[in-house]
Design an enzyme around this catalytic site. Structure first.
Site, PDB file in Angstrom:
ATOM      1  N   ARG A 123       0.848  -1.204   0.000  1.00 46.81           N
ATOM      2  CA  ARG A 123       0.000   0.000   0.000  1.00 46.81           C
ATOM      3  C   ARG A 123       0.877   1.245   0.000  1.00 46.81           C
ATOM      4  O   ARG A 123       1.494   1.597   1.013  1.00 46.81           O
ATOM      5  CB  ARG A 123      -0.894  -0.005   1.248  1.00 46.81           C
ATOM      6  CG  ARG A 123      -1.750   1.218   1.406  1.00 46.81           C
ATOM      7  CD  ARG A 123      -2.891   1.309   0.430  1.00 46.81           C
ATOM      8  NE  ARG A 123      -3.870   0.250   0.634  1.00 46.81           N
ATOM      9  CZ  ARG A 123      -4.835  -0.045  -0.248  1.00 46.81           C
ATOM     10  NH1 ARG A 123      -4.924   0.629  -1.400  1.00 46.81           N
ATOM     11  NH2 ARG A 123      -5.695  -1.011   0.002  1.00 46.81           N
ATOM     12  N   ARG A 160       0.851  -6.786  -9.508  1.00 45.12           N
ATOM     13  CA  ARG A 160       1.369  -6.232  -8.247  1.00 45.12           C
ATOM     14  C   ARG A 160       1.521  -7.304  -7.171  1.00 45.12           C
ATOM     15  O   ARG A 160       1.971  -7.003  -6.066  1.00 45.12           O
ATOM     16  CB  ARG A 160       0.488  -5.079  -7.751  1.00 45.12           C
ATOM     17  CG  ARG A 160      -0.925  -5.465  -7.364  1.00 45.12           C
ATOM     18  CD  ARG A 160      -1.693  -4.255  -6.821  1.00 45.12           C
ATOM     19  NE  ARG A 160      -3.065  -4.590  -6.444  1.00 45.12           N
ATOM     20  CZ  ARG A 160      -3.858  -3.811  -5.726  1.00 45.12           C
ATOM     21  NH1 ARG A 160      -3.414  -2.645  -5.305  1.00 45.12           N
ATOM     22  NH2 ARG A 160      -5.082  -4.178  -5.420  1.00 45.12           N
ATOM     23  N   HIS A 203       0.070   3.257 -10.512  1.00 41.85           N
ATOM     24  CA  HIS A 203      -0.853   3.782  -9.487  1.00 41.85           C
ATOM     25  C   HIS A 203      -0.061   4.598  -8.455  1.00 41.85           C
ATOM     26  O   HIS A 203       0.111   4.177  -7.298  1.00 41.85           O
ATOM     27  CB  HIS A 203      -1.524   2.561  -8.852  1.00 41.85           C
ATOM     28  CG  HIS A 203      -2.674   2.807  -7.956  1.00 41.85           C
ATOM     29  ND1 HIS A 203      -2.613   3.646  -6.863  1.00 41.85           N
ATOM     30  CD2 HIS A 203      -3.921   2.288  -7.966  1.00 41.85           C
ATOM     31  CE1 HIS A 203      -3.788   3.618  -6.243  1.00 41.85           C
ATOM     32  NE2 HIS A 203      -4.588   2.805  -6.880  1.00 41.85           N
ATOM     33  N   ASP A 250     -12.599   9.729  -6.350  1.00 44.56           N
ATOM     34  CA  ASP A 250     -12.168   8.552  -7.110  1.00 44.56           C
ATOM     35  C   ASP A 250     -12.661   8.758  -8.550  1.00 44.56           C
ATOM     36  O   ASP A 250     -13.814   8.485  -8.866  1.00 44.56           O
ATOM     37  CB  ASP A 250     -12.769   7.279  -6.472  1.00 44.56           C
ATOM     38  CG  ASP A 250     -12.154   6.004  -7.022  1.00 44.56           C
ATOM     39  OD1 ASP A 250     -11.335   6.091  -7.971  1.00 44.56           O
ATOM     40  OD2 ASP A 250     -12.495   4.923  -6.514  1.00 44.56           O
ATOM     41  N   GLU A 257      -2.733   8.748 -11.138  1.00 47.11           N
ATOM     42  CA  GLU A 257      -2.331   7.483 -11.753  1.00 47.11           C
ATOM     43  C   GLU A 257      -2.321   7.591 -13.277  1.00 47.11           C
ATOM     44  O   GLU A 257      -3.276   8.081 -13.879  1.00 47.11           O
ATOM     45  CB  GLU A 257      -3.303   6.382 -11.322  1.00 47.11           C
ATOM     46  CG  GLU A 257      -3.482   6.312  -9.809  1.00 47.11           C
ATOM     47  CD  GLU A 257      -4.659   5.453  -9.387  1.00 47.11           C
ATOM     48  OE1 GLU A 257      -4.944   4.448 -10.079  1.00 47.11           O
ATOM     49  OE2 GLU A 257      -5.303   5.777  -8.374  1.00 47.11           O
TER      50      GLU A 257
HETATM   51  C1  BG6 Z   1      -7.818   3.427  -7.256  1.00 47.72           C
HETATM   52  C2  BG6 Z   1      -9.245   3.113  -7.628  1.00 47.72           C
HETATM   53  O1  BG6 Z   1      -7.050   3.466  -8.397  1.00 47.72           O
HETATM   54  O2  BG6 Z   1      -7.319   2.418  -6.383  1.00 47.72           O
HETATM   55  C3  BG6 Z   1     -10.051   3.028  -6.339  1.00 47.72           C
HETATM   56  O3  BG6 Z   1      -9.759   4.085  -8.516  1.00 47.72           O
HETATM   57  C4  BG6 Z   1      -9.451   2.006  -5.389  1.00 47.72           C
HETATM   58  O4  BG6 Z   1     -11.402   2.696  -6.664  1.00 47.72           O
HETATM   59  C5  BG6 Z   1      -7.994   2.354  -5.160  1.00 47.72           C
HETATM   60  O5  BG6 Z   1     -10.164   2.031  -4.174  1.00 47.72           O
HETATM   61  C6  BG6 Z   1      -7.260   1.380  -4.257  1.00 47.72           C
HETATM   62  O6  BG6 Z   1      -7.379   0.076  -4.712  1.00 47.72           O
HETATM   63  P1  BG6 Z   1      -6.780  -1.124  -3.911  1.00 47.72           P
HETATM   64  O7  BG6 Z   1      -7.209  -2.379  -4.624  1.00 47.72           O
HETATM   65  O8  BG6 Z   1      -5.287  -0.959  -3.929  1.00 47.72           O
HETATM   66  O9  BG6 Z   1      -7.336  -1.033  -2.514  1.00 47.72           O
END
Ligand code: BG6
Length: 298
Positions: free
Chosen positions: A69, A95, A165, A210, A269
């Protein structure tokens, strides 16, 4: 001789990072970076004398099969939930896999280029029936450049979504704006996926955000009034830009994200999703790049 064939003495080390996962640590006079083989995931890029460019959650997991994360996850070959399989991992499998090091070079004193590779295998084919090879070419220097190359190795055409991302580190989301998407149409994922237009030249954040900005190739500039700096994200081979901040409730709902961390990050992103997904004929390659640079504000 370095222990690892890819190490460069004094510049590139390869060791066990958090959770024992293998990482590449780059130390240059003007920049430091860390890249995990798990997900080919850049978790750190710091220019000398500046705050970290990338946000990393203190609650991130570092575990095989789980996403990291923060930093720069790679979403591939789908973005968000898989349309025809709700049990498939969100944002695809790239990932979640350990990538291989193909090469690490130092073409100039102040630049290191790392090439990581992922190929289709039985496990990827079980989730997505295609043969591919992907390379993530990361250049660490005065800026962080990430170049994602996907080649279709199948006998048939393939189609995929993708994103770099990028989680950016900011002082306070309420005192941050994003420039570069004026008049661009976006899909508002927090308002029933309605299509809207970005009328204000600056995106301001007042709640969960978002959005998939579609058909845009523009550079974005993040203005961080608290840390008094700007972050540029420029790109190529990408027609979408996703802007995301989870705000209070979604932050609380994510097990690998601290409840109080949401003001300190924004994702901008570099992506190709939905109608802008990429189709490749057999043997074709698509390249998408995202370049991040931080500047002290004037
Ligand atoms: C973003 C999405 O790119 O990633 C969101 O647009 C999502 O909808 C976020 O909540 C995080 O995603 P994840 O799978 O890493 O929790």
């Amino acid at each position: 001789m370095p222990n690892e064939p890819f190490e460069i003495p004094g510049v590139v080390r390869i060791n066990a990072g958090q959770g024992g996962l293998k990482r590449i640590v780059v130390s240059l006079p003007q920049a430091d970076a860390e890249i995990y083989l798990h997900g080919a995931h850049v978790t750190r890029f710091d220019l000398a004398g500046q705050a970290p460019a990338l946000f990393m959650s203190k609650s991130s997991m570092f575990e095989a099969g789980k996403p990291i994360r923060g930093g720069v996850p790679i979403c591939f070959p789908w973005f968000g939930p898989k349309k025809d399989d709700s049990k498939a991992p969100a944002h695809g499998f790239a990932r979640l896999r350990e990538w291989k090091i193909e090469s690490i070079t130092q073409p100039e004193k102040d630049r290191v280029v790392i090439t990581l590779m992922l190929e289709s295998d039985a496990a990827t084919r079980a989730m997505w029936p295609a043969d591919f090879v992907m390379r993530h070419i990361i250049t660490v220097g005065a800026e962080l450049q990430m170049k994602l190359q996907v080649t279709n190795k199948s006998k048939d055409p393939i189609r995929f979504e993708q994103a770099l991302h990028t989680y950016l580190s900011i002082g306070d989301i309420k005192q941050t704006t994003v420039e570069g998407l004026a008049n661009v149409k976006y899909i508002d994922k927090v308002d029933g996926a309605r299509t809207k237009s970005q009328t204000d030249p600056l995106i301001k954040f007042t709640g969960e955000t978002d959005r998939v900005y579609t058909n845009t190739q523009s550079m974005c500039i993040v203005h961080d009034d608290v840390q008094r700096r700007t972050i540029d994200i420029s790109k190529s081979g990408s027609d979408d830009t996703v802007v995301w901040n989870p705000w209070i409730n979604k932050a609380k709902a994510m097990p690998d994200f601290g409840d109080e961390e949401w003001p300190g990050m924004v994702c901008v992103e570099t992506a190709n999703v939905g109608e802008e997904s990429i189709g490749l004929r057999p043997g074709q390659t698509h390249t998408m790049t995202a370049t991040v640079r931080t500047w002290p504000s004037k």
